[in-house]
Design a protein around this motif. Structure first.
Motif, PDB file in Angstrom:
ATOM      1  N   PHE A 117     -34.254  59.544 -20.492  1.00  0.00           N
ATOM      2  CA  PHE A 117     -34.846  58.641 -19.495  1.00  0.00           C
ATOM      3  C   PHE A 117     -35.240  59.422 -18.597  1.00  0.00           C
ATOM      4  CE2 PHE A 117     -30.485  58.324 -18.337  1.00  0.00           C
ATOM      5  CZ  PHE A 117     -30.610  58.940 -17.540  1.00  0.00           C
ATOM      6  N   LYS A 118     -36.138  59.285 -17.170  1.00  0.00           N
ATOM      7  CA  LYS A 118     -36.492  60.157 -16.575  1.00  0.00           C
ATOM      8  C   LYS A 118     -36.040  59.617 -15.616  1.00  0.00           C
ATOM      9  CE  LYS A 118     -39.869  62.710 -18.612  1.00  0.00           C
ATOM     10  NZ  LYS A 118     -39.070  63.909 -19.211  1.00  0.00           N
ATOM     11  N   ILE A 119     -35.123  60.330 -14.482  1.00  0.00           N
ATOM     12  CA  ILE A 119     -35.312  60.342 -13.479  1.00  0.00           C
ATOM     13  C   ILE A 119     -35.422  60.487 -12.017  1.00  0.00           C
ATOM     14  CG2 ILE A 119     -32.976  60.939 -11.362  1.00  0.00           C
ATOM     15  CD1 ILE A 119     -31.917  59.534 -13.926  1.00  0.00           C
ATOM     16  N   THR A 120     -36.580  59.555 -11.591  1.00  0.00           N
ATOM     17  CA  THR A 120     -37.986  59.015  -9.663  1.00  0.00           C
ATOM     18  C   THR A 120     -37.254  59.668  -9.142  1.00  0.00           C
ATOM     19  OG1 THR A 120     -37.521  57.290 -10.088  1.00  0.00           O
ATOM     20  CG2 THR A 120     -39.340  57.959 -12.275  1.00  0.00           C
ATOM     21  N   THR A 121     -37.988  60.008  -8.186  1.00  0.00           N
ATOM     22  CA  THR A 121     -38.010  59.745  -6.784  1.00  0.00           C
ATOM     23  C   THR A 121     -36.997  58.747  -6.117  1.00  0.00           C
ATOM     24  OG1 THR A 121     -39.857  61.824  -6.863  1.00  0.00           O
ATOM     25  CG2 THR A 121     -37.949  60.924  -4.411  1.00  0.00           C
ATOM     26  N   CYS A 122     -37.724  57.834  -6.789  1.00  0.00           N
ATOM     27  CA  CYS A 122     -37.307  56.244  -6.104  1.00  0.00           C
ATOM     28  C   CYS A 122     -35.947  55.822  -6.575  1.00  0.00           C
ATOM     29  CB  CYS A 122     -38.456  55.524  -6.819  1.00  0.00           C
ATOM     30  SG  CYS A 122     -37.802  53.895  -5.929  1.00  0.00           S
ATOM     31  N   GLY A 123     -35.739  56.389  -7.722  1.00  0.00           N
ATOM     32  CA  GLY A 123     -34.411  55.901  -8.277  1.00  0.00           C
ATOM     33  C   GLY A 123     -33.151  56.591  -7.317  1.00  0.00           C
ATOM     34  N   ARG A 124     -33.083  57.919  -7.312  1.00  0.00           N
ATOM     35  CA  ARG A 124     -32.777  58.894  -6.527  1.00  0.00           C
ATOM     36  C   ARG A 124     -32.384  58.100  -4.888  1.00  0.00           C
ATOM     37  NH1 ARG A 124     -35.567  62.958  -8.904  1.00  0.00           N
ATOM     38  NH2 ARG A 124     -36.441  63.456  -6.701  1.00  0.00           N
ATOM     39  N   CYS A 125     -34.106  57.592  -4.213  1.00  0.00           N
ATOM     40  CA  CYS A 125     -33.795  57.025  -2.771  1.00  0.00           C
ATOM     41  C   CYS A 125     -32.470  55.842  -3.020  1.00  0.00           C
ATOM     42  CB  CYS A 125     -34.733  56.897  -2.573  1.00  0.00           C
ATOM     43  SG  CYS A 125     -35.558  58.343  -1.894  1.00  0.00           S
ATOM     44  N   VAL A 126     -32.935  54.898  -3.878  1.00  0.00           N
ATOM     45  CA  VAL A 126     -32.439  53.863  -4.230  1.00  0.00           C
ATOM     46  C   VAL A 126     -30.186  53.958  -4.563  1.00  0.00           C
ATOM     47  CG1 VAL A 126     -32.192  51.961  -5.468  1.00  0.00           C
ATOM     48  CG2 VAL A 126     -33.775  52.314  -5.326  1.00  0.00           C
ATOM     49  N   SER A 127     -30.154  55.887  -5.002  1.00  0.00           N
ATOM     50  CA  SER A 127     -28.938  55.374  -4.848  1.00  0.00           C
ATOM     51  C   SER A 127     -28.129  55.686  -3.817  1.00  0.00           C
ATOM     52  CB  SER A 127     -28.431  56.531  -5.752  1.00  0.00           C
ATOM     53  OG  SER A 127     -29.118  56.012  -6.969  1.00  0.00           O
ATOM     54  N   ALA A 128     -28.983  56.771  -2.583  1.00  0.00           N
ATOM     55  CA  ALA A 128     -28.336  57.170  -1.263  1.00  0.00           C
ATOM     56  C   ALA A 128     -29.101  55.943  -0.610  1.00  0.00           C
ATOM     57  CB  ALA A 128     -30.223  58.028  -0.851  1.00  0.00           C
ATOM     58  N   TRP A 129     -29.711  54.635  -0.742  1.00  0.00           N
ATOM     59  CA  TRP A 129     -29.390  53.914   0.078  1.00  0.00           C
ATOM     60  C   TRP A 129     -28.825  52.469  -0.240  1.00  0.00           C
ATOM     61  CZ3 TRP A 129     -31.498  51.263   4.469  1.00  0.00           C
ATOM     62  CH2 TRP A 129     -31.710  49.927   4.619  1.00  0.00           C
ATOM     63  N   PHE A 130     -28.221  52.684  -1.127  1.00  0.00           N
ATOM     64  CA  PHE A 130     -27.022  51.976  -1.407  1.00  0.00           C
ATOM     65  C   PHE A 130     -25.717  52.325  -1.479  1.00  0.00           C
ATOM     66  CE2 PHE A 130     -29.484  49.143  -4.579  1.00  0.00           C
ATOM     67  CZ  PHE A 130     -29.116  48.370  -4.744  1.00  0.00           C
ATOM     68  N   ILE A 131     -25.246  53.654  -1.284  1.00  0.00           N
ATOM     69  CA  ILE A 131     -24.530  54.346  -0.259  1.00  0.00           C
ATOM     70  C   ILE A 131     -24.060  54.395   1.106  1.00  0.00           C
ATOM     71  CG2 ILE A 131     -23.463  56.946   0.010  1.00  0.00           C
ATOM     72  CD1 ILE A 131     -24.079  57.937  -2.412  1.00  0.00           C
ATOM     73  N   LEU A 132     -25.665  54.077   1.736  1.00  0.00           N
ATOM     74  CA  LEU A 132     -25.404  54.038   3.150  1.00  0.00           C
ATOM     75  C   LEU A 132     -25.343  52.459   3.372  1.00  0.00           C
ATOM     76  CD1 LEU A 132     -26.212  54.859   6.372  1.00  0.00           C
ATOM     77  CD2 LEU A 132     -28.767  54.034   5.878  1.00  0.00           C
ATOM     78  N   LEU A 133     -26.167  51.564   2.557  1.00  0.00           N
ATOM     79  CA  LEU A 133     -25.691  50.147   3.079  1.00  0.00           C
ATOM     80  C   LEU A 133     -24.038  49.797   2.487  1.00  0.00           C
ATOM     81  CD1 LEU A 133     -27.566  48.031   4.218  1.00  0.00           C
ATOM     82  CD2 LEU A 133     -27.734  47.397   1.450  1.00  0.00           C
ATOM     83  N   THR A 134     -23.490  50.832   1.583  1.00  0.00           N
ATOM     84  CA  THR A 134     -22.117  50.114   1.613  1.00  0.00           C
ATOM     85  C   THR A 134     -21.038  50.405   2.395  1.00  0.00           C
ATOM     86  OG1 THR A 134     -23.099  50.311  -0.337  1.00  0.00           O
ATOM     87  CG2 THR A 134     -20.023  50.438  -0.175  1.00  0.00           C
ATOM     88  N   TYR A 135     -21.476  51.565   3.040  1.00  0.00           N
ATOM     89  CA  TYR A 135     -20.579  51.903   3.737  1.00  0.00           C
ATOM     90  C   TYR A 135     -20.903  50.970   5.671  1.00  0.00           C
ATOM     91  CZ  TYR A 135     -18.624  55.289   7.265  1.00  0.00           C
ATOM     92  OH  TYR A 135     -18.254  56.302   8.519  1.00  0.00           O
ATOM     93  N   ILE A 136     -21.637  51.051   5.964  1.00  0.00           N
ATOM     94  CA  ILE A 136     -22.257  50.089   6.729  1.00  0.00           C
ATOM     95  C   ILE A 136     -21.225  48.500   6.435  1.00  0.00           C
ATOM     96  CG2 ILE A 136     -23.875  48.508   8.259  1.00  0.00           C
ATOM     97  CD1 ILE A 136     -25.888  51.478   7.820  1.00  0.00           C
ATOM     98  N   PHE A 137     -21.389  47.848   5.473  1.00  0.00           N
ATOM     99  CA  PHE A 137     -20.966  47.068   5.467  1.00  0.00           C
ATOM    100  C   PHE A 137     -19.046  47.222   5.069  1.00  0.00           C
ATOM    101  CE2 PHE A 137     -24.706  44.932   3.008  1.00  0.00           C
ATOM    102  CZ  PHE A 137     -24.812  44.161   4.004  1.00  0.00           C
ATOM    103  N   MET A 138     -19.098  47.810   4.498  1.00  0.00           N
ATOM    104  CA  MET A 138     -17.427  48.318   4.494  1.00  0.00           C
ATOM    105  C   MET A 138     -16.913  48.387   6.003  1.00  0.00           C
ATOM    106  SD  MET A 138     -15.062  51.932   3.807  1.00  0.00           S
ATOM    107  CE  MET A 138     -15.730  52.842   5.093  1.00  0.00           C
ATOM    108  N   LEU A 139     -17.993  49.111   7.128  1.00  0.00           N
ATOM    109  CA  LEU A 139     -17.190  49.121   8.384  1.00  0.00           C
ATOM    110  C   LEU A 139     -17.039  47.808   8.601  1.00  0.00           C
ATOM    111  CD1 LEU A 139     -19.290  52.695   9.611  1.00  0.00           C
ATOM    112  CD2 LEU A 139     -17.414  51.635   9.364  1.00  0.00           C
ATOM    113  N   ALA A 140     -18.549  46.856   8.472  1.00  0.00           N
ATOM    114  CA  ALA A 140     -18.462  45.793   8.913  1.00  0.00           C
ATOM    115  C   ALA A 140     -17.131  44.714   8.005  1.00  0.00           C
ATOM    116  CB  ALA A 140     -19.911  44.716   8.193  1.00  0.00           C
ATOM    117  N   TRP A 141     -16.986  44.661   7.337  1.00  0.00           N
ATOM    118  CA  TRP A 141     -15.804  44.314   6.695  1.00  0.00           C
ATOM    119  C   TRP A 141     -14.606  44.860   7.533  1.00  0.00           C
ATOM    120  CZ3 TRP A 141     -15.024  39.870   4.739  1.00  0.00           C
ATOM    121  CH2 TRP A 141     -16.214  39.288   3.753  1.00  0.00           C
TER     122      TRP A 141
END
Length: 278
Positions: A117-141
């Motif tokens: 399969f092809k790794i697109t730029t959108c896929g890399r951005c989605v992975s980075a976005w999930f990392i940032l969002l999960t870190y924020i949720f961890m602080l919220a919890w």
């Protein structure tokens, strides 16, 4: 005989398909999702019932009534917190599904199942976005866990006062809701040891059940924090995999291009030699 061989090949094919499906499951994401759902369910369910028990205790033993009109009092705040709990339950149910899907699509086993399969730029951005969002949720919890520890501390103090009043006869121990900001300074809703209300409250099931429900809610919030940390580790590993896969993809593209150029050069030379011989 041929039917038995065909049946054996069919069973073998089903077994191989099942093994591929099992290898395609992102087990770290699955464990984190189960832990997240368990923690959120424990926090929301126990927290909601603990708040209901708190309302019962305030009304029955401290004689706290709702403010008339649209005034903001402790009961209004409890209702708002209940609605927040409903939102947390819905939001993290969806978020757990999204993280699970992200784990499927960034797992290396999916490549074995469905081919390259092809790794697109959108896929890399989605992975980075999930990392940032999960870190924020961890602080919220973490903040939710700290906030949940407050009613646990309050109810532990009330439970300790009840125990001391039972052991020490004639002790002058009182519970004043004004100390916890439940009522205004002008309202005197003090319940002291020796009174009938104090005794009924200490032996009631509402106090014991509400205290333990808040403890379970605190444990659920802690489990959600652990799940967020687990998700961060999984997402970071997936990000590293996506990054390596992207580099490998570029290398394969360059290699394929060079091989194609070499093939074209050899083909051209063969044609020239053939033409010269002719």
């Amino acid at each position: 005989m041929e039917e038995d061989m065909d049946e054996g090949q069919t069973q073998k094919g089903c077994g191989e398909c099942c093994l591929k499906c099992l290898r395609g499951i992102p087990y770290p994401s699955l464990v984190a999702t189960i832990l997240l759902y368990a923690g959120v369910a424990l926090f929301c369910g126990c927290g909601h019932e603990a708040l209901t028990g708190t309302v019962t205790i305030l009304q029955n033993y401290f004689e706290v009534i709702r403010a008339p009109g649209d005034g903001v009092d402790v009961f209004t705040m409890i209702d708002i917190i209940k609605y927040v709990i409903y939102g947390i339950a819905s939001a993290f149910f969806v978020y757990g599904i999204l993280l699970m899907v992200e784990g499927f699509f960034t797992s290396g086993a999916i490549k074995d199942l469905y081919g390259d399969f092809k790794i697109t730029t959108c896929g890399r951005c989605v992975s980075a976005w999930f990392i940032l969002l999960t870190y924020i949720f961890m602080l919220a919890w973490l903040g939710v866990t700290a906030f949940t520890s407050l009613p646990v501390f309050v109810y532990f103090n009330i439970w300790t006062i009840c125990q001391n009043a039972t052991l020490l006869e004639g002790a002058s121990l009182c519970l004043d809701p004004r100390q916890f900001g439940v009522v205004t300074i002008g309202e005197e809703k003090t319940v002291c040891a020796g009174s009938e209300k104090f005794y009924k409250m200490c032996v009631s099931t509402e106090l014991d059940m509400t205290f333990h429900l808040f403890v379970c809610a605190l444990a659920g919030a802690g489990a959600a924090v652990i799940a967020m940390i687990h998700y961060l580790m999984v997402l970071s590993a997936n990000w590293a995999y996506v990054k390596d896969a992207c580099k490998m993809q570029k290398y394969e593209d360059i290699k394929s291009k060079e091989e194609q150029e070499l093939h074209d050069i050899h083909s051209t030379r063969s044609k020239e030699r053939l033409n010269a011989y002719t």
